[in-house]
Design a protein around this motif. Structure first.
Motif, PDB file in Angstrom:
ATOM      1  N   UNK A 176       1.717 -46.579 -64.532  1.00 16.54           N
ATOM      2  CA  UNK A 176       1.891 -47.853 -64.775  1.00 16.54           C
ATOM      3  C   UNK A 176       1.706 -48.789 -63.325  1.00 16.54           C
ATOM      4  N   UNK A 177       0.869 -50.465 -63.309  1.00 14.18           N
ATOM      5  CA  UNK A 177       0.807 -50.949 -61.667  1.00 14.18           C
ATOM      6  C   UNK A 177       2.332 -50.815 -61.048  1.00 14.18           C
ATOM      7  N   UNK A 178       2.413 -50.940 -60.025  1.00 15.25           N
ATOM      8  CA  UNK A 178       4.076 -51.335 -59.432  1.00 15.25           C
ATOM      9  C   UNK A 178       4.005 -52.580 -59.608  1.00 15.25           C
ATOM     10  N   UNK A 179       3.228 -53.644 -60.159  1.00 14.90           N
ATOM     11  CA  UNK A 179       4.315 -54.646 -60.552  1.00 14.90           C
ATOM     12  C   UNK A 179       4.603 -54.700 -62.329  1.00 14.90           C
ATOM     13  N   UNK A 180       4.185 -53.516 -63.000  1.00 17.39           N
ATOM     14  CA  UNK A 180       4.494 -54.051 -64.152  1.00 17.39           C
ATOM     15  C   UNK A 180       5.600 -53.010 -64.287  1.00 17.39           C
ATOM     16  N   UNK A 181       5.934 -51.980 -62.997  1.00 13.01           N
ATOM     17  CA  UNK A 181       7.134 -50.776 -62.751  1.00 13.01           C
ATOM     18  C   UNK A 181       8.178 -51.285 -62.557  1.00 13.01           C
ATOM     19  N   UNK A 182       7.956 -52.617 -61.169  1.00 17.92           N
ATOM     20  CA  UNK A 182       9.426 -53.309 -60.949  1.00 17.92           C
ATOM     21  C   UNK A 182       9.642 -54.423 -62.338  1.00 17.92           C
ATOM     22  N   UNK A 183       8.925 -55.023 -62.906  1.00 15.30           N
ATOM     23  CA  UNK A 183       9.623 -55.642 -64.326  1.00 15.30           C
ATOM     24  C   UNK A 183      10.215 -55.182 -64.579  1.00 15.30           C
ATOM     25  N   UNK A 184       9.556 -54.084 -65.010  1.00 14.75           N
ATOM     26  CA  UNK A 184      10.233 -53.208 -66.470  1.00 14.75           C
ATOM     27  C   UNK A 184      11.373 -52.866 -66.254  1.00 14.75           C
ATOM     28  N   UNK A 185      11.465 -52.313 -64.804  1.00 19.29           N
ATOM     29  CA  UNK A 185      13.264 -52.154 -64.174  1.00 19.29           C
ATOM     30  C   UNK A 185      14.400 -53.206 -63.943  1.00 19.29           C
ATOM     31  N   UNK A 186      13.248 -54.417 -63.971  1.00 23.10           N
ATOM     32  CA  UNK A 186      14.166 -55.575 -64.048  1.00 23.10           C
ATOM     33  C   UNK A 186      14.614 -56.046 -65.266  1.00 23.10           C
ATOM     34  N   UNK A 187      13.747 -56.142 -66.185  1.00 21.43           N
ATOM     35  CA  UNK A 187      14.266 -55.740 -67.475  1.00 21.43           C
ATOM     36  C   UNK A 187      14.858 -55.100 -68.396  1.00 21.43           C
ATOM     37  N   UNK A 188      14.932 -53.734 -67.710  1.00 24.22           N
ATOM     38  CA  UNK A 188      15.874 -53.186 -67.745  1.00 24.22           C
ATOM     39  C   UNK A 188      17.921 -53.198 -67.930  1.00 24.22           C
ATOM     40  N   UNK A 189      17.244 -53.653 -66.369  1.00 29.07           N
ATOM     41  CA  UNK A 189      18.658 -54.227 -65.931  1.00 29.07           C
ATOM     42  C   UNK A 189      19.150 -55.517 -66.472  1.00 29.07           C
ATOM     43  N   UNK A 190      18.243 -56.047 -66.988  1.00 25.76           N
ATOM     44  CA  UNK A 190      18.881 -57.617 -67.917  1.00 25.76           C
ATOM     45  C   UNK A 190      19.384 -57.136 -69.746  1.00 25.76           C
ATOM     46  N   UNK A 191      18.514 -56.120 -69.442  1.00 25.56           N
ATOM     47  CA  UNK A 191      18.457 -56.209 -71.719  1.00 25.56           C
ATOM     48  C   UNK A 191      20.313 -55.541 -70.854  1.00 25.56           C
ATOM     49  N   UNK A 192      20.234 -54.367 -70.364  1.00 18.20           N
ATOM     50  CA  UNK A 192      22.467 -54.293 -70.352  1.00 18.20           C
ATOM     51  C   UNK A 192      22.580 -54.793 -70.613  1.00 18.20           C
ATOM     52  N   UNK A 193      22.744 -55.542 -69.279  1.00 18.34           N
ATOM     53  CA  UNK A 193      23.750 -57.029 -69.092  1.00 18.34           C
ATOM     54  C   UNK A 193      24.112 -57.527 -70.236  1.00 18.34           C
ATOM     55  N   UNK A 194      22.881 -57.435 -70.833  1.00 16.78           N
ATOM     56  CA  UNK A 194      22.634 -58.729 -72.162  1.00 16.78           C
ATOM     57  C   UNK A 194      23.856 -58.391 -73.004  1.00 16.78           C
ATOM     58  N   UNK A 195      23.381 -56.991 -73.445  1.00 17.90           N
ATOM     59  CA  UNK A 195      24.223 -56.083 -74.703  1.00 17.90           C
ATOM     60  C   UNK A 195      25.529 -55.786 -73.620  1.00 17.90           C
ATOM     61  N   UNK A 196      25.594 -56.194 -73.067  1.00 21.56           N
ATOM     62  CA  UNK A 196      27.615 -56.544 -72.534  1.00 21.56           C
ATOM     63  C   UNK A 196      27.218 -57.416 -73.003  1.00 21.56           C
ATOM     64  N   UNK A 197      27.203 -58.675 -72.583  1.00 17.97           N
ATOM     65  CA  UNK A 197      27.874 -60.102 -71.983  1.00 17.97           C
ATOM     66  C   UNK A 197      27.353 -60.622 -73.844  1.00 17.97           C
ATOM     67  N   UNK A 198      26.682 -59.720 -74.437  1.00 20.24           N
ATOM     68  CA  UNK A 198      27.032 -60.948 -76.488  1.00 20.24           C
ATOM     69  C   UNK A 198      27.443 -60.006 -76.817  1.00 20.24           C
ATOM     70  N   UNK A 199      28.567 -58.632 -76.385  1.00 15.79           N
ATOM     71  CA  UNK A 199      28.915 -58.836 -77.731  1.00 15.79           C
ATOM     72  C   UNK A 199      29.887 -59.822 -78.586  1.00 15.79           C
TER      73      UNK A 199
END
Lengths: 193, 183
Positions: free
Chosen positions: A153-176
């Motif tokens: 995958x390209x650099x941009x896609x990797x960085x975006x995916x890593x950022x999304x993963x962080x956001x999803x984790x934060x959201x999973x905790x915050x939305x409980x």
């Protein structure tokens, strides 16, 4: 792989280029002899390059990995210096291709930084003339024979995916514990952009 | 070791016997097309990108260039965390593939016992003076998980766009359960 022939800057062997994201992931290996007495100067130039996030290559957004090192001497089977005992500079990079585009960006954005290192190589023309710079790369390019890539995958896609993963984790905790309507609203606010 | 980042670099350049260079040139194109060779290496889960090259002439890309005294196997890898653990894993998990790559290198001791193999590797490692990684905080596993999760998130968003709140909540709970190992 073509051995002993000059490859045009845009020619990339099957092993050198691996398609990813519909584009081209290129593995570049450049090995060039250092001028007589140039080893210490090359080392000093490399030591002066900031590393990590301050590396000049951080300004080349399509670069996954890059390394520069001095090979003090090629050794023979007994561990003794072989041949003329000269030192070499090794410059390798993995980037989202094509090569000509990446090299042009490198020359334009960080040419001066790279020149301070590569100027200690025999025959290095500098990054000021793009054609000559590309020809130097082609002439000193070592084909890649075999690669192992854990992701394509390209650099941009990797960085975006890593950022999304962080956001999803934060959201999973915050939305409980949120009620369905609140959950949906929070999801839309966070991810429906 | 590159401080403050997961990805590390190792570079090894070793003389090989000429017949071994021929073996590599013949087998690499096949290996490159066969996931059978690559798959066990990927299962080790700490290689970002690794490349093997043969250097026979200098400059390598010039017709009629000077032939080097020996062919040289150039190995460069971007991997997670610790060289000793990396080599240890190669020795224990994929010894056959190590032989298939390194057997013709002068004084190769074999992948086992691992301490001899490790000494062989360390003695031939050339220090990297400058190293850059575009995602220094991320391991290989994190990146592969993030890429898979990104694709699943995209599909989830498409599939749930028209659902009512109750149905969305149920599907969201399922999304978390299905992807907990990727989060």
């Amino acid at each position: 792989m073509s051995e002993g022939t000059t490859a045009a800057a845009s020619d990339v062997s099957t092993a050198d280029a691996v398609a990813g994201d519909g584009g081209q992931l290129v593995a570049l290996v450049v090995m060039a002899p250092l001028r007589a007495g140039g080893e210490q100067a090359a080392r000093a130039a490399l030591a002066s390059l900031p590393d990590g996030r301050a590396s000049p290559f951080a300004r080349i957004g399509s670069t996954h990995f890059c390394r520069l090192l001095v090979v003090p001497a090629l050794l023979d089977g007994d561990g003794e210096p072989a041949g003329d005992g000269r030192a070499y500079l090794l410059f390798t990079a993995d980037f989202d291709g094509p090569l000509a585009q990446w090299a042009e960006t490198v020359a334009r954005e960080i040419g001066a930084d790279l020149d301070r290192v590569l100027e200690h190589c025999e025959g290095y023309p500098g990054s000021g003339e793009l054609r000559a710079f590309l020809d130097f790369i082609s002439e000193h390019r070592v084909p890649v024979g075999f690669s192992v890539l854990s992701y394509r995958a390209g650099v941009g896609r990797i960085r975006a995916s890593l950022a999304l993963r962080r956001e999803l984790r934060e959201f999973a905790i915050a939305s409980q514990g949120l009620a369905p309507a609140e959950l949906r609203s929070a999801w839309r606010e966070r991810f429906a952009r | 070791m590159q401080r403050g980042q997961r990805a590390q670099a190792v570079t090894i350049i070793s003389p090989v016997r000429r017949w071994w260079a021929l073996w590599l040139r013949l087998t690499w194109p096949l290996a490159d097309r066969m996931s059978l060779v690559e798959r066990p290496l990927l299962r080790l889960s700490f290689i970002h990108f690794a490349h093997w090259s043969l250097v026979r002439r200098m400059p390598a890309g010039r017709a009629g260039a000077r032939r080097l005294p020996h062919p040289y196997l150039l190995f460069q890898s971007n991997f997670d965390d610790d060289l000793y653990a990396y080599i240890d894993a190669f020795s224990l998990v994929v010894p056959g593939r190590m032989r298939a790559m390194w057997q013709g290198v002068f004084r190769f001791p074999g992948p086992r016992p691992v301490d001899r193999f490790l000494s062989f590797i360390v003695a031939r490692t050339t220090p990297v003076q400058h190293y850059y990684c575009a995602y220094p905080e991320a391991s290989t596993s994190m990146i592969t998980a993030a890429l898979r999760l990104s694709e699943r998130h995209r599909r989830f968003a498409l599939q749930t766009a028209e659902l009512d709140d109750e149905a969305f909540a149920v599907r969201y709970a399922g999304f978390l359960a299905d992807n907990q190992l990727l989060l």
